[in-house]
Design a protein around this motif. Structure first.
Motif, PDB file in Angstrom:
ATOM      1  N   THR A  57      42.706  82.703  59.226  1.00  0.00           N
ATOM      2  CA  THR A  57      42.450  83.937  58.465  1.00  0.00           C
ATOM      3  C   THR A  57      41.483  83.759  57.296  1.00  0.00           C
ATOM      4  O   THR A  57      40.963  84.730  56.772  1.00  0.00           O
ATOM      5  N   GLY A  58      41.298  82.505  56.876  1.00  0.00           N
ATOM      6  CA  GLY A  58      40.433  82.260  55.719  1.00  0.00           C
ATOM      7  C   GLY A  58      41.130  82.415  54.387  1.00  0.00           C
ATOM      8  O   GLY A  58      40.503  82.294  53.328  1.00  0.00           O
ATOM      9  N   LYS A  59      42.438  82.657  54.397  1.00  0.00           N
ATOM     10  CA  LYS A  59      43.181  82.791  53.138  1.00  0.00           C
ATOM     11  C   LYS A  59      44.541  82.109  53.267  1.00  0.00           C
ATOM     12  O   LYS A  59      45.083  81.976  54.367  1.00  0.00           O
ATOM     13  N   ASP A  60      45.069  81.680  52.113  1.00  0.00           N
ATOM     14  CA  ASP A  60      46.393  81.065  52.107  1.00  0.00           C
ATOM     15  C   ASP A  60      47.472  82.139  52.127  1.00  0.00           C
ATOM     16  O   ASP A  60      47.413  83.096  51.346  1.00  0.00           O
ATOM     17  N   PRO A  61      48.482  81.977  52.979  1.00  0.00           N
ATOM     18  CA  PRO A  61      49.614  82.908  52.926  1.00  0.00           C
ATOM     19  C   PRO A  61      50.503  82.580  51.726  1.00  0.00           C
ATOM     20  O   PRO A  61      50.424  81.492  51.161  1.00  0.00           O
ATOM     21  N   ASP A  62      51.354  83.513  51.347  1.00  0.00           N
ATOM     22  CA  ASP A  62      52.382  83.215  50.349  1.00  0.00           C
ATOM     23  C   ASP A  62      53.384  82.250  50.970  1.00  0.00           C
ATOM     24  O   ASP A  62      53.589  82.242  52.194  1.00  0.00           O
ATOM     25  N   ALA A  63      54.019  81.430  50.146  1.00  0.00           N
ATOM     26  CA  ALA A  63      54.966  80.441  50.660  1.00  0.00           C
ATOM     27  C   ALA A  63      56.256  80.481  49.852  1.00  0.00           C
ATOM     28  O   ALA A  63      56.226  80.461  48.613  1.00  0.00           O
ATOM     29  N   TYR A  64      57.388  80.537  50.569  1.00  0.00           N
ATOM     30  CA  TYR A  64      58.697  80.643  49.919  1.00  0.00           C
ATOM     31  C   TYR A  64      59.703  79.709  50.579  1.00  0.00           C
ATOM     32  O   TYR A  64      59.623  79.419  51.774  1.00  0.00           O
ATOM     33  N   PHE A  65      60.648  79.271  49.755  1.00  0.00           N
ATOM     34  CA  PHE A  65      61.874  78.661  50.264  1.00  0.00           C
ATOM     35  C   PHE A  65      62.935  79.759  50.370  1.00  0.00           C
ATOM     36  O   PHE A  65      63.150  80.500  49.405  1.00  0.00           O
ATOM     37  N   ALA A  66      63.585  79.859  51.538  1.00  0.00           N
ATOM     38  CA  ALA A  66      64.790  80.679  51.647  1.00  0.00           C
ATOM     39  C   ALA A  66      65.935  79.780  51.202  1.00  0.00           C
ATOM     40  O   ALA A  66      66.424  78.937  51.951  1.00  0.00           O
ATOM     41  N   ASP A  67      66.341  79.916  49.957  1.00  0.00           N
ATOM     42  CA  ASP A  67      67.236  78.968  49.299  1.00  0.00           C
ATOM     43  C   ASP A  67      68.697  79.340  49.546  1.00  0.00           C
ATOM     44  O   ASP A  67      69.234  80.271  48.949  1.00  0.00           O
ATOM     45  N   TYR A  68      69.350  78.568  50.439  1.00  0.00           N
ATOM     46  CA  TYR A  68      70.767  78.802  50.774  1.00  0.00           C
ATOM     47  C   TYR A  68      71.684  77.764  50.130  1.00  0.00           C
ATOM     48  O   TYR A  68      72.839  77.639  50.530  1.00  0.00           O
ATOM     49  N   ARG A  69      71.185  76.984  49.172  1.00  0.00           N
ATOM     50  CA  ARG A  69      71.994  75.884  48.630  1.00  0.00           C
ATOM     51  C   ARG A  69      73.273  76.388  47.966  1.00  0.00           C
ATOM     52  O   ARG A  69      74.291  75.709  48.002  1.00  0.00           O
ATOM     53  N   ASN A  70      73.212  77.533  47.355  1.00  0.00           N
ATOM     54  CA  ASN A  70      74.392  78.156  46.753  1.00  0.00           C
ATOM     55  C   ASN A  70      74.678  79.439  47.524  1.00  0.00           C
ATOM     56  O   ASN A  70      73.960  80.433  47.372  1.00  0.00           O
ATOM     57  N   ARG A  71      75.719  79.415  48.324  1.00  0.00           N
ATOM     58  CA  ARG A  71      75.981  80.575  49.187  1.00  0.00           C
ATOM     59  C   ARG A  71      76.331  81.829  48.391  1.00  0.00           C
ATOM     60  O   ARG A  71      76.275  82.944  48.904  1.00  0.00           O
ATOM     61  N   ASN A  72      76.689  81.638  47.125  1.00  0.00           N
ATOM     62  CA  ASN A  72      77.002  82.778  46.264  1.00  0.00           C
ATOM     63  C   ASN A  72      75.768  83.300  45.520  1.00  0.00           C
ATOM     64  O   ASN A  72      75.847  84.281  44.783  1.00  0.00           O
ATOM     65  N   ASN A  73      74.659  82.586  45.703  1.00  0.00           N
ATOM     66  CA  ASN A  73      73.435  82.998  45.019  1.00  0.00           C
ATOM     67  C   ASN A  73      72.233  82.689  45.913  1.00  0.00           C
ATOM     68  O   ASN A  73      71.335  81.934  45.542  1.00  0.00           O
ATOM     69  N   VAL A  74      72.212  83.261  47.101  1.00  0.00           N
ATOM     70  CA  VAL A  74      71.100  83.079  48.024  1.00  0.00           C
ATOM     71  C   VAL A  74      69.874  83.796  47.468  1.00  0.00           C
ATOM     72  O   VAL A  74      69.976  84.924  46.976  1.00  0.00           O
ATOM     73  N   LYS A  75      68.723  83.125  47.522  1.00  0.00           N
ATOM     74  CA  LYS A  75      67.522  83.724  46.929  1.00  0.00           C
ATOM     75  C   LYS A  75      66.263  83.198  47.616  1.00  0.00           C
ATOM     76  O   LYS A  75      66.300  82.207  48.352  1.00  0.00           O
TER      77      LYS A  75
END
Length: 295
Positions: A57-75
């Motif tokens: 595409t010629g551009k960088d996509p956004d990059a995220y961690f789907a953070d499940y380390r704390n099941r009470n605070n998934v983010k």
């Protein structure tokens, strides 16, 4: 009905089509035992996909961690934020470094791996590793800004690991991914060549066979250090060449010996066969003579 092992057919360009409208790359994270810097698989897969999208595409996509380390605070956590948190809590944290320094050679190599992974992210997704991060690596591990005796630790436990750290830093600067100052480059180059002089070249990793990097390092140290550095590298190359020749000679010698042994074995087998045939022939002659006398 599709067969169990029928996974489809190869279609050229299909991956490019799938990546064409990709705006976000997401990596799940369920454990505190690894992070974007400490585990090379993250840049290999998440970073590799990011690089593939940029190629298409010629551009960088956004990059995220789907953070499940704390099941009470998934983010969802941005990759750059995750790298910043990890580096501050480990790589640049004096308490963490003190604990690592209680280990030996493998602990020193652990720091080297993190620095190498930072370089890899610079290649895969440049905006997540900024210039300040390399400046901080320089301050903590070259200048020992926390006064922890880092240099002595590496010299005692694994000087090759510090050789690799300094080589990675110099290669990052050589390729323009770190805007290091001349003073920084000169000090890193001097440290690298001093380690090579004291302990010999490691012969592997970034500086093992990278002639352009070796020249870049030699240009930024004193003439005496540069000359000694190049001599030691040449001695290493000559030793490697001699070792290859010796190995080839050993293999050839073994093959010749095996052929000789096989020849001797074949000759011995031939003699035994001839002997058996003669014994049988003589036995038949004796048997025939006895039959004639009896008749």
């Amino acid at each position: 009905m599709a067969m169990k092992n029928d996974w489809g057919q190869y279609k050229e360009g299909l991956l490019r089509v799938a990546l064409h409208n990709t705006d976000v790359v997401v990596q799940p994270r369920q454990s505190n035992t690894w992070g974007a810097l400490s585990l090379d698989h993250v840049f290999e897969f998440m970073g590799g996909l990011n690089l593939a999208v940029r190629e298409v595409t010629g551009k960088d996509p956004d990059a995220y961690f789907a953070d499940y380390r704390n099941r009470n605070n998934v983010k969802m956590q941005e990759l750059k934020e995750a790298i910043g948190v990890e580096s501050r809590s480990t790589l640049f944290n004096p308490m963490y470094i003190k604990e690592v320094m209680k280990g030996k050679a493998s602990s020193a190599a652990q720091i080297t791996e993190v620095v190498t992974n930072a370089y890899a992210w610079n290649v895969m997704k440049p905006d997540v590793i900024d210039n300040e991060m390399w400046d901080q690596i320089y301050e903590v591990y070259v200048k020992d800004s926390h006064n922890l005796g880092v240099q002595q630790f590496f010299r005692d436990q694994n000087p090759q690991a510090m050789q690799e750290i300094t080589a990675v830093m110099m290669e990052t600067a050589r390729k323009g991914m770190w805007k290091a100052t001349e003073r920084q480059l000169n000090e890193i180059a001097q440290l690298h060549t001093d380690l090579v002089k004291e302990f010999g070249p490691s012969g592997s990793g970034f500086s093992g066979s990278n002639a352009k990097l070796q020249d870049f390092i030699a240009e930024r140290t004193s003439p005496e250090s540069a000359n000694n550095y190049k001599q030691q590298l040449q001695q290493m190359k000559n030793a490697d060449a001699s070792s290859d020749i010796e190995k080839a000679g050993t293999v050839l010698k073994k093959e010749t010996l095996a052929q000789s042994q096989n020849g001797e074995k074949n000759s011995l087998n031939g003699i035994m066969i001839v002997s058996v045939v003669l014994v049988v022939f003589v036995g038949l002659l004796i048997l025939l003579r006895k039959k004639r006398k009896n008749s």
